[in-house]
Design a protein around this motif. Structure first.
Motif, PDB file in Angstrom:
ATOM      1  N   GLU A  20      -5.620   2.064  13.409  1.00 23.17           N
ATOM      2  CA  GLU A  20      -5.371   1.305  12.436  1.00 23.17           C
ATOM      3  C   GLU A  20      -5.099   2.270  11.199  1.00 23.17           C
ATOM      4  O   GLU A  20      -6.204   3.185  10.845  1.00 23.17           O
ATOM      5  CB  GLU A  20      -6.295   0.227  11.931  1.00 23.17           C
ATOM      6  CG  GLU A  20      -5.845  -0.393  11.030  1.00 23.17           C
ATOM      7  CD  GLU A  20      -6.771  -1.828  10.483  1.00 23.17           C
ATOM      8  OE1 GLU A  20      -6.831  -2.154   9.419  1.00 23.17           O
ATOM      9  OE2 GLU A  20      -7.581  -2.165  11.398  1.00 23.17           O
ATOM     10  N   THR A  21      -3.995   2.185  10.464  1.00 24.33           N
ATOM     11  CA  THR A  21      -4.063   3.266   9.248  1.00 24.33           C
ATOM     12  C   THR A  21      -4.290   2.548   8.177  1.00 24.33           C
ATOM     13  O   THR A  21      -3.815   1.346   7.939  1.00 24.33           O
ATOM     14  CB  THR A  21      -2.503   3.809   9.425  1.00 24.33           C
ATOM     15  OG1 THR A  21      -2.302   4.574  10.765  1.00 24.33           O
ATOM     16  CG2 THR A  21      -2.252   4.769   8.195  1.00 24.33           C
ATOM     17  N   GLN A  22      -4.878   3.277   7.270  1.00 23.46           N
ATOM     18  CA  GLN A  22      -5.216   2.740   5.774  1.00 23.46           C
ATOM     19  C   GLN A  22      -5.245   3.565   5.068  1.00 23.46           C
ATOM     20  O   GLN A  22      -6.116   4.488   4.877  1.00 23.46           O
ATOM     21  CB  GLN A  22      -6.394   1.945   5.906  1.00 23.46           C
ATOM     22  CG  GLN A  22      -7.006   1.062   4.658  1.00 23.46           C
ATOM     23  CD  GLN A  22      -8.178   0.412   4.696  1.00 23.46           C
ATOM     24  OE1 GLN A  22      -8.334  -0.559   5.599  1.00 23.46           O
ATOM     25  NE2 GLN A  22      -9.242   0.694   3.907  1.00 23.46           N
ATOM     26  N   ARG A 128      -6.254  -7.808  -0.498  1.00 22.22           N
ATOM     27  CA  ARG A 128      -6.005  -7.087   0.318  1.00 22.22           C
ATOM     28  C   ARG A 128      -7.280  -6.903   1.420  1.00 22.22           C
ATOM     29  O   ARG A 128      -8.365  -6.921   0.912  1.00 22.22           O
ATOM     30  CB  ARG A 128      -5.663  -5.631  -0.435  1.00 22.22           C
ATOM     31  CG  ARG A 128      -5.290  -4.485   0.291  1.00 22.22           C
ATOM     32  CD  ARG A 128      -5.212  -2.961  -0.458  1.00 22.22           C
ATOM     33  NE  ARG A 128      -6.224  -2.685  -1.020  1.00 22.22           N
ATOM     34  CZ  ARG A 128      -7.210  -2.008  -0.616  1.00 22.22           C
ATOM     35  NH1 ARG A 128      -7.128  -1.679   0.684  1.00 22.22           N
ATOM     36  NH2 ARG A 128      -8.242  -1.255  -1.219  1.00 22.22           N
ATOM     37  N   CYS A 130      -9.795  -4.465   3.598  1.00 22.15           N
ATOM     38  CA  CYS A 130     -10.066  -3.111   3.804  1.00 22.15           C
ATOM     39  C   CYS A 130     -10.985  -3.025   4.988  1.00 22.15           C
ATOM     40  O   CYS A 130     -11.795  -3.928   5.104  1.00 22.15           O
ATOM     41  CB  CYS A 130     -10.873  -3.036   2.423  1.00 22.15           C
ATOM     42  SG  CYS A 130     -11.557  -1.154   2.280  1.00 22.15           S
ATOM     43  N   HIS A 138     -12.549  -6.247   8.813  1.00 22.80           N
ATOM     44  CA  HIS A 138     -12.209  -6.160   7.482  1.00 22.80           C
ATOM     45  C   HIS A 138     -13.053  -6.893   6.602  1.00 22.80           C
ATOM     46  O   HIS A 138     -13.662  -7.807   6.968  1.00 22.80           O
ATOM     47  CB  HIS A 138     -10.872  -7.008   7.349  1.00 22.80           C
ATOM     48  CG  HIS A 138      -9.670  -5.977   7.969  1.00 22.80           C
ATOM     49  ND1 HIS A 138      -8.956  -6.454   9.132  1.00 22.80           N
ATOM     50  CD2 HIS A 138      -9.362  -4.920   7.922  1.00 22.80           C
ATOM     51  CE1 HIS A 138      -8.106  -5.603   9.733  1.00 22.80           C
ATOM     52  NE2 HIS A 138      -8.161  -4.535   8.889  1.00 22.80           N
TER      53      HIS A 138
END
Length: 182
Positions: A20-22, A128, A130, A138
């Motif tokens: 997962e890209t954050q 959002r 995180c 999350h």
């Protein structure tokens, strides 16, 4: 010798990891229960054979950091994930290609806590998610995540431990938080 990122990419290619890209970061996680079982079996072999695997002891602060901490300006850790997942389960969010949107049900839930769910216009998103480093699930960020953290402190449910990211909830505060989430 293989770099860790190359190894992670190889494990992703064979389906053992997902990514997962954050922002600039990429978070790898075990893909499913079968992959987790495989990793646990390998760890058991490594620990049992004395092959150099060493169990890491956690510091005394680590349990407190894992329970509740400040992530930039919002609640993270076990309780942060609990807030996000409880609100999501109660229909507070809609997930779409644009991210997380607060629903009418969500507006009512946060208004019941005394938070104006319609803050002044800003470039910052209202909601959002995180990725939590300790829970690997999350928690809630954005303007609403900040407003919730501030409200929990205003209500006296929690306070930030000086010089630390630890957020200490009182027993009554944690009980009130869980009651609000039920």
């Amino acid at each position: 010798m293989m770099r860790a990122s190359s190894g992670a990419c190889a494990l992703r290619e064979v389906g053992l990891l997902t990514v997962e890209t954050q922002g600039r970061h990429r978070y790898f996680r075990i893909a499913d229960a079968d992959a987790a079982h495989l990793v646990e079996s390998l760890m058991g072999v490594a620990f049992g054979t004395g092959a150099g695997a060493v169990r890491v002891r956690s510091s005394p602060r680590e349990p407190a950091l894992r329970k509740a901490r400040v992530c930039y300006d919002h609640l993270a850790g076990e309780l942060g994930v609990l807030v996000y997942e409880s609100l999501a389960r109660r229909g507070a969010f809609a997930l779409d290609a644009g991210g997380v949107t607060l629903t009418d049900a969500g507006r009512a839930l946060v208004a019941g806590l005394g938070i104006d769910p319609l803050p002044a216009a800003t470039r910052r998103p209202l909601c959002r998610h995180c990725l939590d480093w300790s829970e690997r699930r999350h928690h809630l960020a954005g303007a609403l995540g900040t407003a919730l953290l501030e409200r929990f402190q205003q209500l006296g449910w929690a306070h930030r431990v000086p010089g630390s990211r630890v957020l200490a909830f009182s027993a009554d505060g944690e009980a009130a938080l869980r009651a609000w989430l039920d």
